[in-house]
Design a protein around this motif. Structure first.
Motif, mmCIF file in Angstrom:
data_model
loop_
_atom_site.group_PDB
_atom_site.id
_atom_site.type_symbol
_atom_site.label_atom_id
_atom_site.label_comp_id
_atom_site.label_asym_id
_atom_site.label_seq_id
_atom_site.Cartn_x
_atom_site.Cartn_y
_atom_site.Cartn_z
ATOM 1 N N MET A 107 53.654 -4.718 138.528
ATOM 2 C CA MET A 107 54.179 -3.676 137.639
ATOM 3 C C MET A 107 55.537 -3.170 138.131
ATOM 4 S SD MET A 107 50.528 -1.768 136.983
ATOM 5 C CE MET A 107 51.025 -0.475 135.865
ATOM 6 N N LEU A 108 55.688 -3.025 139.431
ATOM 7 C CA LEU A 108 56.987 -2.611 139.973
ATOM 8 C C LEU A 108 58.051 -3.664 139.691
ATOM 9 C CD1 LEU A 108 55.911 -1.070 143.404
ATOM 10 C CD2 LEU A 108 57.010 0.147 141.501
ATOM 11 N N GLY A 109 57.666 -4.938 139.835
ATOM 12 C CA GLY A 109 58.602 -6.004 139.517
ATOM 13 C C GLY A 109 58.982 -5.999 138.052
ATOM 14 N N SER A 110 58.009 -5.741 137.185
ATOM 15 C CA SER A 110 58.291 -5.667 135.752
ATOM 16 C C SER A 110 59.216 -4.502 135.435
ATOM 17 C CB SER A 110 56.980 -5.527 134.965
ATOM 18 O OG SER A 110 56.184 -6.685 135.087
ATOM 19 N N ALA A 111 59.027 -3.375 136.120
ATOM 20 C CA ALA A 111 59.896 -2.216 135.899
ATOM 21 C C ALA A 111 61.340 -2.558 136.245
ATOM 22 C CB ALA A 111 59.410 -1.034 136.734
ATOM 23 N N ALA A 112 61.535 -3.253 137.365
ATOM 24 C CA ALA A 112 62.891 -3.635 137.761
ATOM 25 C C ALA A 112 63.513 -4.569 136.727
ATOM 26 C CB ALA A 112 62.865 -4.310 139.131
ATOM 27 N N ARG A 113 62.711 -5.508 136.223
ATOM 28 C CA ARG A 113 63.222 -6.420 135.200
ATOM 29 C C ARG A 113 63.567 -5.666 133.918
ATOM 30 N NH1 ARG A 113 59.658 -11.627 134.223
ATOM 31 N NH2 ARG A 113 61.403 -11.941 132.775
ATOM 32 N N LEU A 114 62.744 -4.690 133.577
ATOM 33 C CA LEU A 114 62.989 -3.923 132.351
ATOM 34 C C LEU A 114 64.233 -3.049 132.483
ATOM 35 C CD1 LEU A 114 59.323 -2.933 131.395
ATOM 36 C CD2 LEU A 114 60.823 -4.535 130.181
ATOM 37 N N VAL A 115 64.469 -2.490 133.666
ATOM 38 C CA VAL A 115 65.690 -1.710 133.882
ATOM 39 C C VAL A 115 66.910 -2.583 133.627
ATOM 40 C CG1 VAL A 115 67.130 -0.629 135.643
ATOM 41 C CG2 VAL A 115 64.704 -0.017 135.473
ATOM 42 N N GLU A 116 66.886 -3.784 134.204
ATOM 43 C CA GLU A 116 68.017 -4.697 134.028
ATOM 44 C C GLU A 116 68.167 -5.102 132.565
ATOM 45 O OE1 GLU A 116 70.363 -8.185 133.667
ATOM 46 O OE2 GLU A 116 68.201 -8.182 133.321
ATOM 47 N N LEU A 117 67.032 -5.344 131.894
ATOM 48 C CA LEU A 117 67.043 -5.735 130.480
ATOM 49 C C LEU A 117 67.603 -4.618 129.600
ATOM 50 C CD1 LEU A 117 66.054 -7.760 128.213
ATOM 51 C CD2 LEU A 117 63.936 -6.408 128.190
ATOM 52 N N ILE A 118 67.139 -3.393 129.827
ATOM 53 C CA ILE A 118 67.592 -2.249 129.029
ATOM 54 C C ILE A 118 69.099 -2.075 129.147
ATOM 55 C CG2 ILE A 118 67.502 0.276 128.876
ATOM 56 C CD1 ILE A 118 64.504 0.033 129.651
ATOM 57 N N ARG A 119 69.608 -2.209 130.372
ATOM 58 C CA ARG A 119 71.051 -2.036 130.574
ATOM 59 C C ARG A 119 71.845 -3.199 129.982
ATOM 60 N NH1 ARG A 119 70.270 0.211 136.764
ATOM 61 N NH2 ARG A 119 70.088 2.438 136.202
ATOM 62 N N ARG A 120 71.354 -4.425 130.195
ATOM 63 C CA ARG A 120 72.087 -5.595 129.716
ATOM 64 C C ARG A 120 72.129 -5.661 128.190
ATOM 65 N NH1 ARG A 120 68.949 -9.358 131.552
ATOM 66 N NH2 ARG A 120 68.023 -9.980 129.557
ATOM 67 N N GLU A 121 71.000 -5.380 127.554
ATOM 68 C CA GLU A 121 70.909 -5.505 126.094
ATOM 69 C C GLU A 121 71.201 -4.193 125.378
ATOM 70 O OE1 GLU A 121 70.682 -8.376 124.865
ATOM 71 O OE2 GLU A 121 70.078 -9.492 126.651
ATOM 72 N N LYS A 122 71.531 -3.149 126.142
ATOM 73 C CA LYS A 122 71.848 -1.835 125.549
ATOM 74 C C LYS A 122 70.712 -1.369 124.622
ATOM 75 C CE LYS A 122 76.882 -2.258 125.860
ATOM 76 N NZ LYS A 122 76.858 -3.448 126.757
ATOM 77 N N ALA A 145 62.410 3.318 131.455
ATOM 78 C CA ALA A 145 63.046 4.222 130.493
ATOM 79 C C ALA A 145 63.601 5.454 131.203
ATOM 80 C CB ALA A 145 62.048 4.622 129.416
ATOM 81 N N HIS A 146 62.825 6.001 132.143
ATOM 82 C CA HIS A 146 63.305 7.163 132.897
ATOM 83 C C HIS A 146 64.520 6.804 133.743
ATOM 84 C CE1 HIS A 146 59.328 9.703 132.755
ATOM 85 N NE2 HIS A 146 59.957 9.633 131.599
ATOM 86 N N ALA A 147 64.479 5.641 134.379
ATOM 87 C CA ALA A 147 65.589 5.236 135.248
ATOM 88 C C ALA A 147 66.884 5.043 134.472
ATOM 89 C CB ALA A 147 65.230 3.942 135.980
ATOM 90 N N THR A 148 66.763 4.646 133.213
ATOM 91 C CA THR A 148 67.954 4.378 132.390
ATOM 92 C C THR A 148 68.219 5.486 131.370
ATOM 93 O OG1 THR A 148 66.583 3.107 130.843
ATOM 94 C CG2 THR A 148 67.681 1.879 132.624
ATOM 95 N N ARG A 149 67.376 6.538 131.417
ATOM 96 C CA ARG A 149 67.499 7.660 130.478
ATOM 97 C C ARG A 149 67.438 7.181 129.022
ATOM 98 N NH1 ARG A 149 72.061 11.625 133.330
ATOM 99 N NH2 ARG A 149 70.948 11.832 135.340
ATOM 100 N N THR A 150 66.512 6.284 128.776
ATOM 101 C CA THR A 150 66.315 5.729 127.432
ATOM 102 C C THR A 150 65.116 6.403 126.773
ATOM 103 O OG1 THR A 150 67.150 3.604 128.235
ATOM 104 C CG2 THR A 150 65.956 3.582 126.142
ATOM 105 N N PRO A 151 65.187 6.773 125.519
ATOM 106 C CA PRO A 151 64.036 7.381 124.831
ATOM 107 C C PRO A 151 62.807 6.477 124.904
ATOM 108 C CG PRO A 151 66.017 7.612 123.508
ATOM 109 C CD PRO A 151 66.383 6.713 124.649
#
Length: 387
Positions: free
Chosen positions: A72-87, A106-112
């Protein structure tokens, strides 16, 4: 409705094999694409990926199903990168396990962050209640029925303004009896061993092979009907065992012990549910625990089929007893035997009259377009509040 410019939605769901959460993810992805946005779905994948991609959605393959904290931690890191890359504009979680890495990202990237409560999650301990509450820690909670909304409010003590009820929708273009070629129904009947001249009342229990779906109650009810000398029905259990081979064998043994091999068939996964509902005369949903919504009770009604459902949960909203179908006490084999006998004895004309009422009601209240529109409006509300 119009989405904000460059809107990108990221939904997270464990896998895309079968089920209400998965179906909703595909429907919302399609609605977002049609509205001019991008729709990403983070998931392990599955047989529904082809439909997602055909509708313009994009799969992000990852072990979203895992409950392993390190994964789950690994998935969170991947999702942070995905959220930032794909806006990514907004994250929407549809299950508890993937909701944790999705919420962290979402919290790390301040995304709704939005979550849909697709089920009634039990919590006998404080730890389990904390685990379930991940679905309530974002900007908005979507409940898939009024019954689910009431449960969420009672269980988590949330501000009512933070929980919105959006009933599941039915794709009325897909579940339209006039669009189903007779060849599809005939092919399914042949695959399931139902002869064209089989005059028995054909009863469908659609749902994965798991104990909560109530198969054993129906086997016991069928045994009671057989003891009354009835042989005018055939029950079809359509659904995956999803690896629950022990339960499947338990069902097979119960059917054999009761001597019901000619009356009950386990037919496996079905890719053409509209044809399945037309092949059958009656659909049943005998769940032993309350369904939060109960898609398997609404889809057949949209096809003009009557339904017998367990009298609890979301089906109390979707089935009108004595009008669009019948309600029976959960896990009560005697009551289910009586309900099945009543539905059989009403005959084709009586079921057709009820089915016509059921179709009109389902098509008025449970259109997938209404569900999608309400969900996109919920996204708009969250984005405006964040802005």
């Amino acid at each position: 409705m119009a989405l904000p410019p460059d809107f990108t939605l990221l939904q997270v769901v464990p896998e895309l094999e079968t089920g209400g959460a998965e179906q909703s993810a595909l429907e919302i992805a399609r609605a977002v694409v049609r509205a001019g946005g991008r729709a990403l779905v983070a998931s392990r994948g599955g047989r529904m990926v082809a439909r997602l991609e055909a509708d313009g959605g994009e799969l992000v393959a990852m072990p979203a199903h895992s409950k392993n904290p390190l994964v789950m931690l690994g998935s969170a890191a991947r999702l942070v990168e995905l959220i930032r890359r794909e806006k990514v504009s907004l994250v929407h979680a549809r299950s508890r396990a993937p909701a944790f890495p999705a919420l962290w990202a979402a919290h790390a990237t301040r995304t709704p962050f939005v979550a849909t409560y697709h089920g009634i999650y039990k919590a006998k301990t404080g730890l389990k209640r904390w685990y379930n509450a991940v679905m309530t820690r974002g900007d908005l909670v979507i409940a898939n029925s009024d019954y689910t909304r009431a449960h969420v409010l009672a269980e988590h003590r949330l501000d009512p303004a933070k929980v919105v009820s959006i009933p599941r929708g039915v794709d009325l273009a897909r579940f339209d009896p006039d669009r189903i070629a007779p060849e599809r129904v005939a092919a399914l009947g042949e695959a399931w061993g139902i002869a064209p001249d089989d005059a028995r009342t054909k009863i469908l229990l659609a749902g994965r092979l798991t104990r909560i779906k109530g198969h054993l109650t129906i086997i016991a009810a069928a045994a009671k009907l057989k003891a009354q000398g009835r042989d005018d029905f055939v029950l079809l259990f359509a659904g995956d065992d999803q690896g629950r081979t022990d339960y499947r064998q338990e069902l097979v043994a119960a059917i054999e012990t009761a001597g019901l091999q000619e009356a009950i068939r386990i037919v496996g996964h079905c890719d053409d549910m509209p044809a399945a509902f037309l092949l059958c005369d009656l659909a049943i949903l005998p769940t032993t625990v309350p369904e939060s919504f109960g898609r398997a009770a609404v889809e057949p009604q949209a096809m003009g089929r009557t339904v017998i459902a367990a009298a609890h949960g979301g089906t109390m909203e979707t089935v009108v007893d004595g009008e669009t179908g019948w309600l029976a006490p959960p896990s009560d084999a005697d009551a289910w035997a009586a309900a099945l006998a009543k539905a059989i004895d009403v005959g084709p004309e009586g079921r057709a009259r009820m089915g016509s009422i059921a179709m009109a009601r389902a098509r008025r209240l449970y259109r997938v377009e209404a569900m999608c529109e309400a969900t996109l409006k919920a996204y708009e509300r969250v984005l405006e509040a964040r802005a």
